[in-house]
Design a protein around this motif. Structure first.
Motif, PDB file in Angstrom:
ATOM      1  N   ALA A  43       0.819  -1.224   0.000  1.00 29.17           N
ATOM      2  CA  ALA A  43       0.000   0.000   0.000  1.00 29.17           C
ATOM      3  C   ALA A  43       0.848   1.267   0.000  1.00 29.17           C
ATOM      4  O   ALA A  43       0.544   2.245  -0.675  1.00 29.17           O
ATOM      5  N   ARG A  44       1.946   1.242   0.748  1.00 30.43           N
ATOM      6  CA  ARG A  44       2.729   2.480   0.885  1.00 30.43           C
ATOM      7  C   ARG A  44       3.498   2.833  -0.378  1.00 30.43           C
ATOM      8  O   ARG A  44       4.054   3.928  -0.459  1.00 30.43           O
ATOM      9  N   TRP A  45       3.558   1.954  -1.352  1.00 26.40           N
ATOM     10  CA  TRP A  45       4.234   2.269  -2.617  1.00 26.40           C
ATOM     11  C   TRP A  45       3.255   2.676  -3.711  1.00 26.40           C
ATOM     12  O   TRP A  45       3.623   2.843  -4.868  1.00 26.40           O
ATOM     13  N   ARG A  46       1.971   2.787  -3.319  1.00 27.92           N
ATOM     14  CA  ARG A  46       0.980   3.156  -4.330  1.00 27.92           C
ATOM     15  C   ARG A  46       1.067   4.627  -4.691  1.00 27.92           C
ATOM     16  O   ARG A  46       1.575   5.448  -3.912  1.00 27.92           O
ATOM     17  N   TRP A  47       0.518   4.926  -5.844  1.00 26.37           N
ATOM     18  CA  TRP A  47       0.394   6.309  -6.317  1.00 26.37           C
ATOM     19  C   TRP A  47      -0.367   7.137  -5.288  1.00 26.37           C
ATOM     20  O   TRP A  47      -1.381   6.676  -4.744  1.00 26.37           O
ATOM     21  N   LYS A  48       0.115   8.343  -5.017  1.00 25.87           N
ATOM     22  CA  LYS A  48      -0.641   9.250  -4.148  1.00 25.87           C
ATOM     23  C   LYS A  48      -0.963  10.494  -4.959  1.00 25.87           C
ATOM     24  O   LYS A  48      -0.098  10.982  -5.689  1.00 25.87           O
ATOM     25  N   GLN A  49      -2.162  10.952  -4.826  1.00 20.18           N
ATOM     26  CA  GLN A  49      -2.536  12.157  -5.591  1.00 20.18           C
ATOM     27  C   GLN A  49      -1.730  13.340  -5.083  1.00 20.18           C
ATOM     28  O   GLN A  49      -1.578  13.512  -3.872  1.00 20.18           O
ATOM     29  N   PRO A  50      -1.216  14.169  -6.022  1.00 15.59           N
ATOM     30  CA  PRO A  50      -0.514  15.369  -5.570  1.00 15.59           C
ATOM     31  C   PRO A  50      -1.432  16.248  -4.749  1.00 15.59           C
ATOM     32  O   PRO A  50      -2.623  16.353  -5.043  1.00 15.59           O
ATOM     33  N   THR A  51      -0.871  16.842  -3.717  1.00 18.49           N
ATOM     34  CA  THR A  51      -1.675  17.756  -2.915  1.00 18.49           C
ATOM     35  C   THR A  51      -1.575  19.136  -3.536  1.00 18.49           C
ATOM     36  O   THR A  51      -0.596  19.447  -4.199  1.00 18.49           O
ATOM     37  N   SER A  52      -2.571  19.935  -3.310  1.00 19.45           N
ATOM     38  CA  SER A  52      -2.452  21.303  -3.812  1.00 19.45           C
ATOM     39  C   SER A  52      -1.596  22.086  -2.816  1.00 19.45           C
ATOM     40  O   SER A  52      -1.353  21.641  -1.694  1.00 19.45           O
ATOM     41  N   GLY A  53      -1.128  23.226  -3.229  1.00 21.51           N
ATOM     42  CA  GLY A  53      -0.292  24.035  -2.349  1.00 21.51           C
ATOM     43  C   GLY A  53       1.166  23.650  -2.487  1.00 21.51           C
ATOM     44  O   GLY A  53       1.548  22.955  -3.423  1.00 21.51           O
ATOM     45  N   GLU A  54       1.941  24.079  -1.514  1.00 22.77           N
ATOM     46  CA  GLU A  54       3.390  23.926  -1.614  1.00 22.77           C
ATOM     47  C   GLU A  54       3.831  22.482  -1.498  1.00 22.77           C
ATOM     48  O   GLU A  54       3.264  21.701  -0.749  1.00 22.77           O
ATOM     49  N   ALA A  55       4.879  22.149  -2.251  1.00 25.56           N
ATOM     50  CA  ALA A  55       5.430  20.808  -2.157  1.00 25.56           C
ATOM     51  C   ALA A  55       6.045  20.605  -0.785  1.00 25.56           C
ATOM     52  O   ALA A  55       6.519  21.550  -0.159  1.00 25.56           O
ATOM     53  N   LYS A  56       6.029  19.345  -0.317  1.00 27.83           N
ATOM     54  CA  LYS A  56       6.681  19.037   0.961  1.00 27.83           C
ATOM     55  C   LYS A  56       8.096  18.581   0.661  1.00 27.83           C
ATOM     56  O   LYS A  56       8.302  17.769  -0.235  1.00 27.83           O
TER      57      LYS A  56
END
Ligand SMILES: Cc1cc2nc3c(=O)[nH]c(=O)nc-3n(C[C@H](O)[C@H](O)[C@H](O)COP(=O)(O)OP(=O)(O)OC[C@H]3O[C@@H](n4cnc5c(N)ncnc54)[C@H](O)[C@@H]3O)c2cc1C
Length: 429
Positions: free
Chosen positions: A391-404
């Protein structure tokens, strides 16, 4: 699920791309082509085109410890063994380390001591005398250092390991396109599905599956990943030793003070002792998109920021003081693909009908997994539900706002800075 004869394009002949070519060819996939923008393998753009990378088993996170135990077993098999050097890992903090560094070190140490296969290899070292007694080659004072030595760990000669797998995959029939023939400008889509790639020389190559293993450049070919993958760099530099110095330091462990950085046994061929200050690293944020990309030319990254240089000189002064004022050579910022939680990304790109896989997010700790990475791609290809099993290697949707920028990752100390602020001649230090 694709068939074994489906044309597969792998973009990137670095660590993750070569490992994938190896595992898929060994598993009977018979139509594999690797596209690499450099005209050589190991590619100069690869973060793994380097003398050495730490291969340490203990992570704070048991999930990655278990994987590294498997990886180290694989490093001991004939293809990889010539490139793995089990010198041990001296892992400490100096007397001036922050509480955060001390706490991180303790978690690593606990992970090593509690591990059933590791604990007998671990020697706690409390204080500078204990350290000096163990390692006769060091004449530094190790002021306030404490930590542990793990004999199970070591390093890999990463460039040589890449070269070995390059040869092996060529023997297995994997085709390589290098330079302008191999530089991929776009993944080509038709009706929501990839049909292949286009290269810098204008050629189109059809494929049933495109695997993007482009390291820090992932976002250029898979823009949908957005802020989930950040191009980040750490600096490295070397001291050029004499023949005698190289010989005298043979067998020293990978030596790491969490607050100062680390160095390796000198390379017997080049006589270079590699140093890396670690820290929060550098990003190169494009002010218009807010996304970080590595600079296009290698020359732009051929320096070490002044603060990093001061830090590795402190590291040398405390360990090998006779080298502390020597010239530093082959300085560079080395770019990798960072994720905010330090997890890899190995998954189908959404809305591509499972025709594109993104293999990225090595987060600066992926090389130790070189013998295994391709197996995880194979596992994804063979997953009956076309879902990444981890699960932890799955695609994650980009969040809006500043990159972490991964500042929450405990094993990195210090703030992440902008490349433009540390470039020579522009430093605001
Ligand atoms: C300073 C530093 C220290 C590190 N230390 C360690 C360590 O001690 N231990 C450890 O385990 N890991 C370490 N790493 C991490 C390790 O180097 C990476 O995990 C590993 O190299 C990631 O492999 P990759 O294939 O994703 O990327 P890379 O190895 O960088 O390969 C990407 C390849 O893609 C190619 N490419 C990019 N775009 C294109 C395109 N459009 N067309 C064709 N080719 C393209 C590039 O030329 C490159 O060859 C370190 C990284 C850095 C930067």
């Amino acid at each position: 699920m694709i068939s074994k004869s489906t044309p597969i394009v792998i973009v990137g002949g670095g660590a993750f791309g070569l490992s994938t070519a190896l595992h898929l060819s060994q598993d009977g996939y018979s139509n594999i082509a690797v596209f690499e923008q450099d005209d050589q393998v190991p590619p100069r753009f690869s973060a793994a085109n380097d003398l050495n990378k730490i291969v340490r088993a203990e992570y704070e996170d048991p999930f990655y410890t278990d994987l590294t135990m498997q990886a180290i077993a694989a490093w001991k098999t004939p293809l990889f063994a010539p490139h793995f050097h089990q010198t041990g890992f001296l892992h400490c903090v100096s007397g001036k380390a922050s509480e955060r560094a001390v706490a991180t070190l303790k978690r690593f140490q606990t992970s090593a001591i509690r591990h059933p296969e590791l604990h007998s290899h671990v020697i706690p070292l409390d204080g500078e005398n204990a350290i000096r007694e163990q390692f006769w080659q060091y004449d530094g004072q190790f002021p306030g250092w404490k930590g542990y030595f793990n004999r199970f760990d070591g390093y890999a000669h990463s460039a040589n390991a890449l070269a070995a797998v390059y040869r092996e995959t060529q023997k297995a029939g994997v085709r390589f396109f290098l330079g302008t023939q191999g530089a991929v400008t776009e993944v080509v889509y038709e009706k929501g599905q990839s049909i292949g790639i286009r290269t810098k020389n204008g050629h189109f190559h059809a494929a049933g599956l495109v695997i993007v293993a482009a390291g820090a450049a992932a976002g250029k070919l898979v823009p949908a990943i957005g802020t989930q993958v950040v191009a980040k760099s750490w600096s490295v530099a070397h001291v050029h030793l004499t023949d005698e110095e190289t010989s005298a330091l043979r067998g020293i462990p990978v030596t790491y003070a969490r607050d100062l950085g680390f160095f390796f046994e000198p390379d017997p061929v080049t006589q270079l002792l590699k140093l890396c200050p670690m820290g929060g690293g550098y990003v190169n944020t494009d002010p218009t998109t807010g996304l970080s990309q590595a600079p296009d030319s290698l020359a732009a990254s051929a320096f070490m920021p002044a603060a990093d240089e001061a830090q590795i000189r402190r590291l040398l002064a405390q360990t090998l003081p006779r080298l502390a004022h020597r010239p530093l050579v082959q300085k560079s910022l080395c770019w990798f693909a960072d994720t905010s939680d330090s997890d890899f990304i190995i998954d189908y790109v959404p809305n591509t009908a499972s025709s594109v896989i993104l293999l990225s997010g090595d987060s600066g700790h992926g090389f130790k997994m070189f013998p295994l990475v391709g197996r995880w791609v194979k596992d994804l290809l063979e997953a009956p539900d076309a879902q990444q099993p981890v699960a932890r290697w799955r695609w994650k949707q980009p969040t809006s706002g500043e990159a972490k920028w991964g500042g929450d990752v405990s094993w990195r100390l210090g703030a992440t800075r902008e490349f433009r602020d540390v470039k020579p001649g522009q430093s605001k230090l």
